[in-house]
Design a protein around this motif. Structure first.
Motif, PDB file in Angstrom:
ATOM      1  N   ARG A 285     -16.282 -94.209  -1.879  1.00  0.00           N
ATOM      2  CA  ARG A 285     -16.065 -92.802  -2.194  1.00  0.00           C
ATOM      3  C   ARG A 285     -14.569 -92.513  -2.134  1.00  0.00           C
ATOM      4  N   PRO A 286     -14.089 -91.589  -2.934  1.00  0.00           N
ATOM      5  CA  PRO A 286     -12.673 -91.250  -2.807  1.00  0.00           C
ATOM      6  C   PRO A 286     -12.430 -90.637  -1.430  1.00  0.00           C
ATOM      7  N   LEU A 287     -11.400 -91.094  -0.758  1.00  0.00           N
ATOM      8  CA  LEU A 287     -11.111 -90.572   0.582  1.00  0.00           C
ATOM      9  C   LEU A 287      -9.718 -89.966   0.604  1.00  0.00           C
ATOM     10  N   GLU A 288      -9.549 -88.991   1.460  1.00  0.00           N
ATOM     11  CA  GLU A 288      -8.236 -88.363   1.616  1.00  0.00           C
ATOM     12  C   GLU A 288      -7.666 -88.745   2.976  1.00  0.00           C
ATOM     13  N   ARG A 289      -6.367 -89.027   3.019  1.00  0.00           N
ATOM     14  CA  ARG A 289      -5.734 -89.301   4.309  1.00  0.00           C
ATOM     15  C   ARG A 289      -5.693 -88.007   5.115  1.00  0.00           C
ATOM     16  N   TYR A 290      -5.776 -88.163   6.438  1.00  0.00           N
ATOM     17  CA  TYR A 290      -5.676 -86.986   7.303  1.00  0.00           C
ATOM     18  C   TYR A 290      -4.211 -86.642   7.522  1.00  0.00           C
ATOM     19  N   ARG A 291      -3.898 -85.365   7.520  1.00  0.00           N
ATOM     20  CA  ARG A 291      -2.536 -84.933   7.843  1.00  0.00           C
ATOM     21  C   ARG A 291      -2.573 -84.283   9.213  1.00  0.00           C
ATOM     22  N   MET A 292      -1.609 -84.637  10.028  1.00  0.00           N
ATOM     23  CA  MET A 292      -1.569 -84.024  11.357  1.00  0.00           C
ATOM     24  C   MET A 292      -0.132 -83.659  11.706  1.00  0.00           C
ATOM     25  N   SER A 293      -0.020 -82.643  12.506  1.00  0.00           N
ATOM     26  CA  SER A 293       1.319 -82.272  12.961  1.00  0.00           C
ATOM     27  C   SER A 293       1.678 -83.199  14.109  1.00  0.00           C
ATOM     28  N   MET A 294       2.958 -83.231  14.492  1.00  0.00           N
ATOM     29  CA  MET A 294       3.320 -84.032  15.664  1.00  0.00           C
ATOM     30  C   MET A 294       4.426 -83.376  16.477  1.00  0.00           C
TER      31      MET A 294
END
Ligand SMILES: Cc1cc2nc3c(=O)[nH]c(=O)nc-3n(C[C@H](O)[C@H](O)[C@H](O)COP(=O)(O)OP(=O)(O)OC[C@H]3O[C@@H](n4cnc5c(N)ncnc54)[C@H](O)[C@@H]3O)c2cc1C
Ligand code: SF4
Ligand code: SF4
Ligand code: SF4
Ligand code: SF4
Ligand code: SF4
Lengths: 683, 297
Positions: free
Chosen positions: A130-139
């Motif tokens: 399935r197409p997957l999206e990378r997770y974005r997170m703050s740091m």
């Protein structure tokens, strides 16, 4: 209907030598759903990637297989290329026909058949990707450095000079670590303090560096980019911010105990800084030995302190702070002398292998009469040779202060001894022993230094030359082991062997220096567990990859520097510390953190909240979550994965009996399709 | 004994402290008892407890069944020692909270291997083999126990009791495979063995999963082997040895031989007996950093 492209790589002749790539491509073209195939010399080359992108665009591909080398090598390359061509990167799969095929087979027929199978399996698998999206997170762009030896100092300066706020947590009252103990350093014989203390002062004055000396990390939660550290600031009994470091308190303190910094060779006060150039210069009270705390007597320090900053009631402070990255620089210690024949005593508990049973433990050497006088270790010698040490840099033996006329140095004590010591070579001992002979000869001009050694290991820039210089300056090297040390009057009889001459050698020495092995800190393994990083059987922290990722720990966002990762001298320590700092800079150079989407997800309809996955997850990524109905009533509890913490190890998948948790990108359907596509599979 | 339990059960139903008491009543013929759900105080008159009470009632406490969802706040249950072991394990696996149940326990003299063998009394010839090495005849954890409960030493290891297992382990692989192939030939996948098991508590069993169908649904050799081996593995460190799976099988397959063997393995490898602690987790689902295997640290 799927539109799959298959790209078979020849890898020069790495693959094509044992795989008929044209045949593999032709065979793939006959598989259902495959609309495009290519057989190419170097798929990873620029033209190879261009062809890959072009095919995706021209044929509107919705899945790609690259039959080539290991995904470890080029999965990212092709996924990025696919993304550039407008295809979701997680629709690209690699069939490994090099490491797992061409390199391990000689027969072209077998190699070709197996490559076809591997490719078929991936074709079936990719249909379920399935197409997957990378997770974005703050740091949080702040770094935590654990340990304030030269490794921690260097990393802190590099980071702070690049604009990153840093906190150093050091368990002792001062920065400096073992390097502060050294007299002069090989291979150039420059004074250790003279090169170290300016750096310590720079750290102290740097606006972006916070020093937490006399503090320890209690707990580390969170994950790369978002760690939460619980730090215990031990009570110094001195109010930091008011203290001027004038020294009146320790001048006037009437009580003394042995100085750890000076390897117990001299006494220090009960309120103390470990050494004159300490940073910070704020003293601490050693409560275990201070009569004020034992029987409420004395209190002189409080009377003499001008700014009134002695506080006997101060308590430990627990601080919670957030960081985006951690550098571990907790260093090493010297293995205690466990050799009865060298006057040593019992095996330190932490060096006894865990697997030993009670009986084996009991059989470990016990404390004998205690140590022989004037048999010392390398760090003790460093203090004797140091201008700021107990003898002011004159080499005098500890027992009676006489100048030793004959000194025997024994190399490899503990190192390269899998039975009683450690199997590895401590690597720096050859060098510092040579240094010691020189320091000795410079101090005692009519003295004689002997070195018993197994081999000389001096692989470093200017190192072999350094050994030669030591020999030129008069040190006598004897190849062989020492079988025993005996007390003889006020001397020590060294019973050794010279294996080159083939004879026994007896030397009456005034002092003996043992080059004992460099080992991890006694609490290294417990500390690794607090941090959640891996370690080797000795307790040195493991790097992610021994060659290509030498400063990354096994856990994202935690980096290693210095002797805590393995035996090292100062130049190597500094290089590694700068490398670790640059890794942190890399991490912090991005706006947000991108996390790969290959993490576990829960089928919340079927999860039966057994928490098996919660218990088994090594990264503590899973926690119970409430499922509520429209009115906000809790209907049931289910498992929930924090994608920031999940490392995609898959352990939870294996314990969940009802298959209610699976890894994105490695779903059961993908894997099942892959297995059943294999002709030999039992289906 | 049963009189005291009846009395206590009636009292707790009357006071409303319990919504239901699950126990046994006389069955369809004199050799059998049947599970009963006492909702009204007078129902408790029907309760019986003797060597015919074979069912493992805690299977009803399993969330997979509808009963726990009926809104009963507190359920009373009459348990033999081995039943209470199942309750303990359900609590350990977070399938039940200890304060959701009220346990009536009594000393157990053993139960009959199968109702068909009941001849009016319990004796060596008809007693279930699991009862021969039972260390919970005086049950472990009860809320009501008629009389004084003596202390019992339960520190001994798990012991296999099925006579058939001794023969099986001695066979070579081929014979053993033939044995199971012949036995499994009768299995028609009714899943009675799963339904009676207190620990087969999944909302959806892996065999009922399609997309993908890891365990073939058909009752042919592969489908049946797939089912039984999966079931055996899923109960490792969890099966509390009630023997219900074997008793429930309509075609007399001794399915719990697998479970008994695995109980022995878990005992030897991890020194673990399931059903004795609500805190200690089964070994196969624990992760600790002291593990001697360094697969993941
Ligand atoms: C006898 C001897 C002579 C040597 N001579 C030379 C030489 O001449 N030239 C050379 O290049 N190298 C020499 N070395 C090697 C050199 O000492 C090391 O390479 C160097 O000190 C390693 O630095 P480090 O910062 O990694 O560790 P360390 O110096 O050990 O520093 C670690 C610091 O971390 C702190 N710490 C530990 N655990 C914790 C914790 N849990 N929390 C907070 N803080 C913690 C410690 O208190 C310490 O301050 C010599 C070594 C020895 C033993
Ligand atoms: S192991 Fe499976 S069923 Fe159990 S809590 Fe985790 S996801 Fe839910
Ligand atoms: S895949 Fe591994 S890290 Fe991720 S949730 Fe499952 S057990 Fe934890
Ligand atoms: S109860 Fe018997 S027949 Fe039914 S599935 Fe189990 S083993 Fe097969
Ligand atoms: S066999 Fe396994 S998946 Fe099926 S109900 Fe039992 S434990 Fe759950
Ligand atoms: S597997 Fe069989 S013996 Fe074990 S608990 Fe389940 S029903 Fe009882």
């Amino acid at each position: 209907m799927a539109k799959i492209g298959v790209f078979v790589c020849q890898c020069g002749n790495n693959i094509s030598r044992t795989v008929d790539t044209a045949d593999v491509a032709k065979d793939a073209s006959e598989q259902s759903g495959v609309v495009f195939v290519e057989d190419y010399k170097f798929m990873c080359s620029a033209p190879g990637q261009e062809a890959f992108k072009k095919a995706i665009r021209d044929h509107d591909l919705d899945g790609c297989i690259v039959s080539a080398c290991s995904p470890k090598m080029h999965e990212a390359t092709f996924r990025n290329a696919a993304e550039a061509a407008g295809l979701n990167p997680f629709k690209v799969e690699i069939a490994n026909i090099r490491e797992q095929c061409s390199w391990v087979h000689n027969d072209k027929e077998i190699g070709t058949a197996k490559s076809k199978d591997l490719t078929h399996m991936m074709i079936q698998r990719v249909k379920y990707n399935r197409p997957l999206e990378r997770y974005r997170m703050s740091m949080t762009k702040r770094a935590l450095i654990l340990g304030g030896g030269i490794a921690g100092i260097q990393a802190a300066l590099d980071l702070a000079n690049a604009g990153t706020p840093v906190t150093i947590v050091e368990k002792e009252p001062s920065l400096g670590g073992n390097m502060a103990r050294l007299s002069e350093t090989f291979p150039t014989l420059d004074c250790s303090q003279c090169i170290l203390t300016p750096k310590m002062v720079e750290v102290q004055n740097h606006p972006l560096i916070t020093i937490r000396a006399f503090a320890e990390l209690e707990k580390l939660d969170g994950y790369i980019g978002n760690f939460k550290a619980t730090i215990r600031q031990k009570a110094k009994s001195v109010i930091d911010k008011d203290c001027t470091g004038c020294g009146d308190c320790w001048e006037k303190c009437p009580f003394t105990v042995e100085s750890e910094f000076d390897m117990n060779l001299i006494k220090r006060k009960v309120i103390y800084i470990p050494f004159p150039q300490a940073v910070p210069t704020v003293p601490v009270i050693d409560r275990a030995n201070c009569p004020k705390f034992i029987k409420d007597k004395c209190g002189i320090c409080a009377d003499v302190c001008g700014p009134d900053c002695i506080d006997f009631t101060q308590e430990d402070e627990i601080l919670e702070e957030e960081f985006g990255a951690v550098i571990v620089a907790t260093g090493f210690e010297l293995m205690p002398n466990v050799y009865k024949e060298y006057g040593g005593s019992s095996m330190p508990q932490h060096l006894i292998p865990k697997k030993m049973n009670k009986k084996q433990r009991a059989a470990q050497p016990r404390s004998t009469s205690g140590r022989l006088p004037d048999v010392i270790n390398g760090l003790e010698f460093e203090r004797l040779a140091s201008a700021s040490g107990p003898t002011g840099g004159e080499i005098r033996r500890p027992s009676d202060g006489k100048k030793p006329k004959t000194v025997v140095f024994i190399a490899c004590v503990g190192s390269r001894d899998a039975n009683k010591g450690v199997e590895y070579c401590s690597k720096i001992c050859c060098m510092y022993t040579a240094k010691h002979t020189m320091l000795y000869n410079h101090s005692v001009h009519d003295g004689k230094a002997y070195v018993f050694y197994m081999d000389i290991r001096a692989g470093g820039k200017g190192y072999e030359e350094f050994i030669n210089r030591a020999q030129d300056e008069g040190a006598e090297y004897i190849r062989g082991r020492v079988s025993a040390l005996r007390k003889k009057g006020d001397k020590i009889l060294v019973k050794g062997a010279d294996t080159l001459q083939g004879c026994a050698v007896d030397i009456e020495a005034d002092m003996v220096v043992l080059a004992t092995a460099m080992v991890p800190q006694a609490d290294a393994i417990d500390f690794a567990k607090t941090l959640g990083i891996s370690y080797d059987k000795h307790g040195f922290y493991s790097e992610q990859h021994p060659k290509l990722m030498p400063v990354d720990s096994s856990t994202g966002g935690i980096y290693l520097a210095g002797a805590c990762q393995g035996v090292k001298d100062v130049p190597e320590t500094v290089a590694q510390a700068s490398a670790a700092a640059s890794k942190v800079m890399q991490l912090f150079s991005k706006e947000e953190l991108m996390r790969e989407p290959e993490v576990a997800i829960v089928d919340k309809d079927h999860c039966m909240n057994c928490w098996d996955c919660v218990t088994v997850c090594p990264y503590l990524a899973i926690s119970p979550e409430e499922v509520k109905d429209r009115d906000g009533n809790v209907v049931k509890m289910v498992a929930n994965v924090n994608p920031g913490l999940c490392q995609g190890c898959g352990l939870c998948n294996t314990v969940c009996r009802s298959k209610s948790i699976e890894l994105q990108g490695y779903t059961d359907q993908q894997v099942y399709a892959q297995i059943t596509a294999f002709e030999g599979a039992f289906v | 004994m049963i009189e005291q339990i009846r009395e206590k059960a009636r009292e707790l139903l009357e006071s409303g402290e319990l919504d239901v008491v699950i126990g046994y009543a006389e069955g369809s013929d004199p050799s059998r008892t049947t599970p009963i759900f006492c909702r009204k105080p007078e129902d408790t008159d029907k309760l019986v407890l003797d060597g015919r009470c074979v069912n493992t009632l805690p299977a009803y406490l399993n969330k997979r069944h509808e009963y726990p969802k009926k809104g009963w706040k507190k359920t009373g249950i009459i348990g033999k020692g081995c039943d209470i072991r199942a309750i303990t394990q359900l609590v350990a696996e977070n399938q039940l909270k200890r304060d959701e149940v009220y346990i009536f326990g009594a000393e157990c003299e053993g139960v009959v291997a199968h109702p068909e063998k009941w001849d009016g009394s319990l004796h060596e010839g008809n007693c279930a083999s699991k009862c021969s090495s039972c260390d919970v005849k005086i049950p472990l954890d009860t809320d009501f126990y008629p009389g004084e409960k003596p202390e019992v030493d339960r520190s001994g290891p798990y012991l296999v009791t099925a006579p058939a297992l001794a023969t099986l382990v001695k066979m070579d692989d081929e014979d053993r495979f033939a044995f199971w192939r012949d036995d499994f030939d009768r299995c028609f996948k009714c899943y009675a063995c799963r339904e009676v098991c207190p620990h087969c508590s999944c909302n959806i069993c892996i065999t009922d999963r399609t997309m993908p169908s890891w365990v073939d649904q058909a009752a042919h050799t592969k489908g049946v082997f797939g089912w039984h081996l999966t079931r055996a593995m899923h109960l490792v460190g969890r099966c509390t040895g009630c023997g219900e799976c074997t008793r429930a099988c309509p075609v007399n397959i001794q399915v719990d031989l697998f479970n008994q063997k695995m109980k022995e393995v878990i005992q030897e490898s991890f020194d673990y007996k399931s059903g004795y602690s609500m805190e200690v987790k089964p070994p196969l689902i624990t992760y600790n950093t002291d593990d001697t295997e360094n697969y993941i640290r």
